[in-house]
Design a protein around this motif. Structure first.
Motif, PDB file in Angstrom:
ATOM      1  N   HIS A   2      38.791  60.492  12.790  1.00 33.10           N
ATOM      2  CA  HIS A   2      40.106  60.731  12.219  1.00 33.10           C
ATOM      3  C   HIS A   2      41.179  60.212  13.170  1.00 33.10           C
ATOM      4  CE1 HIS A   2      43.257  62.672   9.933  1.00 33.10           C
ATOM      5  NE2 HIS A   2      43.724  63.211  11.053  1.00 33.10           N
ATOM      6  N   VAL A   3      42.064  59.352  12.652  1.00 32.57           N
ATOM      7  CA  VAL A   3      43.141  58.789  13.461  1.00 32.57           C
ATOM      8  C   VAL A   3      44.450  59.468  13.082  1.00 32.57           C
ATOM      9  CG1 VAL A   3      44.415  56.712  14.081  1.00 32.57           C
ATOM     10  CG2 VAL A   3      41.965  56.574  13.609  1.00 32.57           C
ATOM     11  N   ARG A   4      45.096  60.070  14.045  1.00 29.64           N
ATOM     12  CA  ARG A   4      46.372  60.722  13.781  1.00 29.64           C
ATOM     13  C   ARG A   4      47.487  59.690  13.939  1.00 29.64           C
ATOM     14  NH1 ARG A   4      48.694  65.473  13.149  1.00 29.64           N
ATOM     15  NH2 ARG A   4      50.779  65.849  14.016  1.00 29.64           N
ATOM     16  N   LEU A   5      48.259  59.512  12.893  1.00 27.91           N
ATOM     17  CA  LEU A   5      49.334  58.541  12.900  1.00 27.91           C
ATOM     18  C   LEU A   5      50.646  59.199  13.322  1.00 27.91           C
ATOM     19  CD1 LEU A   5      48.527  56.777   9.519  1.00 27.91           C
ATOM     20  CD2 LEU A   5      47.920  56.009  11.812  1.00 27.91           C
ATOM     21  N   ARG A   6      51.375  58.504  14.155  1.00 28.43           N
ATOM     22  CA  ARG A   6      52.661  59.040  14.603  1.00 28.43           C
ATOM     23  C   ARG A   6      53.650  59.142  13.453  1.00 28.43           C
ATOM     24  NH1 ARG A   6      55.408  55.623  18.729  1.00 28.43           N
ATOM     25  NH2 ARG A   6      54.461  53.885  17.593  1.00 28.43           N
ATOM     26  N   TYR A   7      54.349  60.271  13.389  1.00 23.75           N
ATOM     27  CA  TYR A   7      55.430  60.508  12.427  1.00 23.75           C
ATOM     28  C   TYR A   7      54.963  60.474  10.969  1.00 23.75           C
ATOM     29  CZ  TYR A   7      58.000  59.450  16.682  1.00 23.75           C
ATOM     30  OH  TYR A   7      58.455  59.443  17.970  1.00 23.75           O
ATOM     31  N   VAL A   8      53.701  60.721  10.730  1.00 23.54           N
ATOM     32  CA  VAL A   8      53.177  60.760   9.355  1.00 23.54           C
ATOM     33  C   VAL A   8      52.889  62.213   8.991  1.00 23.54           C
ATOM     34  CG1 VAL A   8      51.262  60.120   7.833  1.00 23.54           C
ATOM     35  CG2 VAL A   8      52.238  58.439   9.424  1.00 23.54           C
ATOM     36  N   THR A   9      53.418  62.630   7.843  1.00 28.19           N
ATOM     37  CA  THR A   9      53.200  63.998   7.379  1.00 28.19           C
ATOM     38  C   THR A   9      52.542  63.972   6.007  1.00 28.19           C
ATOM     39  OG1 THR A   9      55.396  64.109   6.342  1.00 28.19           O
ATOM     40  CG2 THR A   9      55.204  64.853   8.629  1.00 28.19           C
ATOM     41  N   GLU A  10      51.719  64.968   5.761  1.00 25.73           N
ATOM     42  CA  GLU A  10      51.048  65.107   4.464  1.00 25.73           C
ATOM     43  C   GLU A  10      51.709  66.254   3.698  1.00 25.73           C
ATOM     44  OE1 GLU A  10      46.599  66.007   2.568  1.00 25.73           O
ATOM     45  OE2 GLU A  10      46.938  66.073   4.734  1.00 25.73           O
ATOM     46  N   ARG A  11      52.016  65.982   2.440  1.00 26.78           N
ATOM     47  CA  ARG A  11      52.600  67.012   1.588  1.00 26.78           C
ATOM     48  C   ARG A  11      51.841  67.045   0.266  1.00 26.78           C
ATOM     49  NH1 ARG A  11      58.995  65.663   2.769  1.00 26.78           N
ATOM     50  NH2 ARG A  11      58.814  65.687   5.032  1.00 26.78           N
ATOM     51  N   HIS A  12      52.087  68.094  -0.498  1.00 27.38           N
ATOM     52  CA  HIS A  12      51.383  68.254  -1.764  1.00 27.38           C
ATOM     53  C   HIS A  12      52.389  68.394  -2.901  1.00 27.38           C
ATOM     54  CE1 HIS A  12      47.572  68.837   0.383  1.00 27.38           C
ATOM     55  NE2 HIS A  12      48.267  69.595   1.230  1.00 27.38           N
ATOM     56  N   ASN A  13      52.126  67.661  -4.002  1.00 23.12           N
ATOM     57  CA  ASN A  13      53.006  67.779  -5.149  1.00 23.12           C
ATOM     58  C   ASN A  13      52.608  68.981  -5.999  1.00 23.12           C
ATOM     59  OD1 ASN A  13      50.739  67.022  -6.550  1.00 23.12           O
ATOM     60  ND2 ASN A  13      51.440  64.948  -7.004  1.00 23.12           N
ATOM     61  N   ALA A  14      53.250  69.127  -7.154  1.00 22.64           N
ATOM     62  CA  ALA A  14      53.001  70.298  -7.994  1.00 22.64           C
ATOM     63  C   ALA A  14      51.565  70.367  -8.482  1.00 22.64           C
ATOM     64  CB  ALA A  14      53.965  70.281  -9.180  1.00 22.64           C
ATOM     65  N   ASP A  15      50.872  69.235  -8.557  1.00 20.33           N
ATOM     66  CA  ASP A  15      49.478  69.204  -9.009  1.00 20.33           C
ATOM     67  C   ASP A  15      48.495  69.439  -7.877  1.00 20.33           C
ATOM     68  OD1 ASP A  15      50.352  68.642 -11.549  1.00 20.33           O
ATOM     69  OD2 ASP A  15      50.320  66.479 -11.240  1.00 20.33           O
ATOM     70  N   GLY A  16      48.993  69.620  -6.669  1.00 15.35           N
ATOM     71  CA  GLY A  16      48.122  69.825  -5.529  1.00 15.35           C
ATOM     72  C   GLY A  16      47.627  68.548  -4.881  1.00 15.35           C
ATOM     73  N   LYS A  17      48.062  67.387  -5.399  1.00 16.73           N
ATOM     74  CA  LYS A  17      47.630  66.105  -4.832  1.00 16.73           C
ATOM     75  C   LYS A  17      48.407  65.800  -3.555  1.00 16.73           C
ATOM     76  CE  LYS A  17      46.307  64.031  -9.259  1.00 16.73           C
ATOM     77  NZ  LYS A  17      46.536  62.900 -10.200  1.00 16.73           N
ATOM     78  N   SER A  18      47.728  65.169  -2.623  1.00 14.99           N
ATOM     79  CA  SER A  18      48.351  64.841  -1.345  1.00 14.99           C
ATOM     80  C   SER A  18      49.263  63.628  -1.468  1.00 14.99           C
ATOM     81  CB  SER A  18      47.282  64.566  -0.288  1.00 14.99           C
ATOM     82  OG  SER A  18      46.535  65.729  -0.008  1.00 14.99           O
ATOM     83  N   ARG A  19      50.368  63.683  -0.758  1.00 16.71           N
ATOM     84  CA  ARG A  19      51.280  62.551  -0.620  1.00 16.71           C
ATOM     85  C   ARG A  19      51.592  62.420   0.866  1.00 16.71           C
ATOM     86  NH1 ARG A  19      49.830  61.901  -5.012  1.00 16.71           N
ATOM     87  NH2 ARG A  19      51.023  61.615  -6.954  1.00 16.71           N
ATOM     88  N   TRP A  20      51.675  61.197   1.341  1.00 17.46           N
ATOM     89  CA  TRP A  20      51.938  60.970   2.758  1.00 17.46           C
ATOM     90  C   TRP A  20      53.294  60.299   2.934  1.00 17.46           C
ATOM     91  CZ3 TRP A  20      47.124  60.883   0.686  1.00 17.46           C
ATOM     92  CH2 TRP A  20      46.141  61.658   1.328  1.00 17.46           C
ATOM     93  N   TYR A  21      54.005  60.728   3.977  1.00 20.54           N
ATOM     94  CA  TYR A  21      55.333  60.183   4.240  1.00 20.54           C
ATOM     95  C   TYR A  21      55.483  59.885   5.731  1.00 20.54           C
ATOM     96  CZ  TYR A  21      56.467  62.032  -0.373  1.00 20.54           C
ATOM     97  OH  TYR A  21      56.476  62.301  -1.713  1.00 20.54           O
ATOM     98  N   TRP A  22      56.256  58.852   6.005  1.00 23.03           N
ATOM     99  CA  TRP A  22      56.636  58.535   7.383  1.00 23.03           C
ATOM    100  C   TRP A  22      57.995  59.160   7.621  1.00 23.03           C
ATOM    101  CZ3 TRP A  22      60.479  55.247   9.627  1.00 23.03           C
ATOM    102  CH2 TRP A  22      60.281  54.952  10.993  1.00 23.03           C
ATOM    103  N   GLN A  23      58.083  60.050   8.585  1.00 22.96           N
ATOM    104  CA  GLN A  23      59.297  60.813   8.838  1.00 22.96           C
ATOM    105  C   GLN A  23      59.625  60.765  10.320  1.00 22.96           C
ATOM    106  OE1 GLN A  23      59.046  64.819   7.416  1.00 22.96           O
ATOM    107  NE2 GLN A  23      61.083  65.384   8.112  1.00 22.96           N
ATOM    108  N   ARG A  24      60.666  60.019  10.645  1.00 20.57           N
ATOM    109  CA  ARG A  24      61.062  59.853  12.040  1.00 20.57           C
ATOM    110  C   ARG A  24      62.575  59.974  12.146  1.00 20.57           C
ATOM    111  NH1 ARG A  24      58.590  55.245  16.118  1.00 20.57           N
ATOM    112  NH2 ARG A  24      60.056  55.495  17.848  1.00 20.57           N
ATOM    113  N   ARG A  25      63.028  60.735  13.119  1.00 23.64           N
ATOM    114  CA  ARG A  25      64.454  61.001  13.266  1.00 23.64           C
ATOM    115  C   ARG A  25      65.261  59.701  13.328  1.00 23.64           C
ATOM    116  NH1 ARG A  25      67.254  65.395  14.905  1.00 23.64           N
ATOM    117  NH2 ARG A  25      65.313  66.462  15.507  1.00 23.64           N
ATOM    118  N   GLY A  26      66.323  59.658  12.516  1.00 28.15           N
ATOM    119  CA  GLY A  26      67.201  58.496  12.512  1.00 28.15           C
ATOM    120  C   GLY A  26      66.764  57.382  11.591  1.00 28.15           C
TER     121      GLY A  26
END
Length: 350
Positions: A2-26
């Motif tokens: 498993h590779v941990r990516l910098r500034y990547v977060t996993e979230r779940h929509n209303a159906d429980g499916k995973s969505r990934w986002y890149w979130q970095r200040r600025g």
């Protein structure tokens, strides 16, 4: 492994499916692909671009939109263009760069290409924009950035004009679905800006709080260079009063601006949730909808064009195509006629 990516977060929509986002200040919050390899590549590109920016280096990250544009401008094909062609090519290239210079060029899938082409409303603009995108894709293919030219073999034979405006019921359904979306507040704000300011999505996403003053907004239209001052509709003003500014832009998520690609993805997700995926509705149709609603309320072509920034001729074409010839519209004309006659009678008695 498993590779941990910098500034990547996993979230779940209303159906429980995973969505990934890149979130970095600025930096704008960016949706990442679901496929792991593509997600890794996109996150690495975004981090490399952000690292260079923080180090004071302005070199575009390899594979980014800005990088592909720079490579294309170095090509013989670009340098052989005539002065007249260069003028509109550069305008379109600047518009493409403004979508997010640090974003990976691969965000331009087929849907994104068609969405972007559709933001141009002039006669023949669709073919010009498609030609520029085809050349960028050829450059990206040459450098092994993308495997497919999504700007090729486009069916542009049909008229580019859209034939849809939003009904009140469709607007209500979209706003209700948006309230449950992860980016709900930002998307609802964007929707209201599009609807009540009658501008293009790219201009609304860039609008800063500093552009709102004295009950109006100053908007510099990216595609035309026009500066328009649009008074706030009371419904929009009421919505803006509920917001707590957390970023320089009015449309923001987690205190960061929302990018044009991320906006398009979220907008389509909300359409699907609202049961409107097959209705043929797009965000850019809200601009046309506003023009029609103002005309129905009795605004003149000149008044409408002052809001939208269209030429009076284009405004007339929009109304000629989309303004419904309803009993209510006809009744409004007769009522105004009757009121004018009665006014003349009163004036004679005086």
């Amino acid at each position: 492994m498993h590779v941990r990516l910098r500034y990547v977060t996993e979230r779940h929509n209303a159906d429980g499916k995973s969505r990934w986002y890149w979130q970095r200040r600025g930096h704008p919050l960016t949706r990442l692909p679901d496929e792991p390899v593509k997600r890794y590549a996109m996150a690495e590109h975004l981090n490399a671009q952000a690292d260079r920016a923080e180090a004071g280096t302005q070199v575009a990250a390899e594979g980014s939109i800005a990088w592909v544009i720079d490579k294309y401008k170095e090509s013989k094909g670009y340098q052989d263009l005539s002065a007249g062609t260069l003028k509109y090519y550069n305008r379109i290239l600047n518009d493409i760069r403004e979508l997010g210079p640090g974003l990976p060029f691969e965000v331009f899938d087929r849907r994104m290409v068609l969405d972007f082409i559709g933001t141009y409303e002039g006669i023949g603009d669709d073919r010009k924009v498609a030609a520029v995108l085809r050349n960028l894709f050829k450059t990206a293919q040459y450098w092994r950035i993308v495997p497919v030219n999504h700007a090729s073999e486009l069916d542009l034979s049909a008229p580019a004009a859209r034939d849809r405006i939003w009904s009140d019921e469709e607007i209500a359904a979209w706003l209700k679905a948006a309230a449950a979306h992860p980016r709900g507040e930002a998307m609802i704000t964007a929707f209201h800006l599009l609807h009540f300011f009658a501008q293009r999505p790219i201009d609304m996403l860039k609008m800063g709080w500093s552009h709102l003053r004295s009950g109006a907004a100053l908007v510099r239209q990216q595609k035309t260079g026009k500066l328009v001052e649009v008074p706030c509709h009371s419904a929009l003003a009421a919505h803006l009063e509920t917001l707590r500014p957390t970023a320089t832009t009015v449309v923001a998520y987690n205190s960061k601006p929302v990018s044009y690609p991320a906006f398009n993805v979220a907008f389509r997700e909300i359409l699907a949730k609202a049961g409107l995926a097959g209705a043929g509705l797009q965000a850019r149709d809200l601009r046309r909808t506003a023009c029609v609603r103002m005309a129905e309320a009795g605004a003149t072509e000149a008044q409408i064009s002052a809001v939208s920034g269209h030429t009076i001729e284009t405004t007339r074409q929009i109304l000629e195509t989309y303004l419904p010839r309803t009993r209510a519209m006809a009744q409004g004309a007769i009522t105004k006629w009757e009121e004018a006659v009665e006014e003349r009678r009163r004036n004679k008695k005086v």
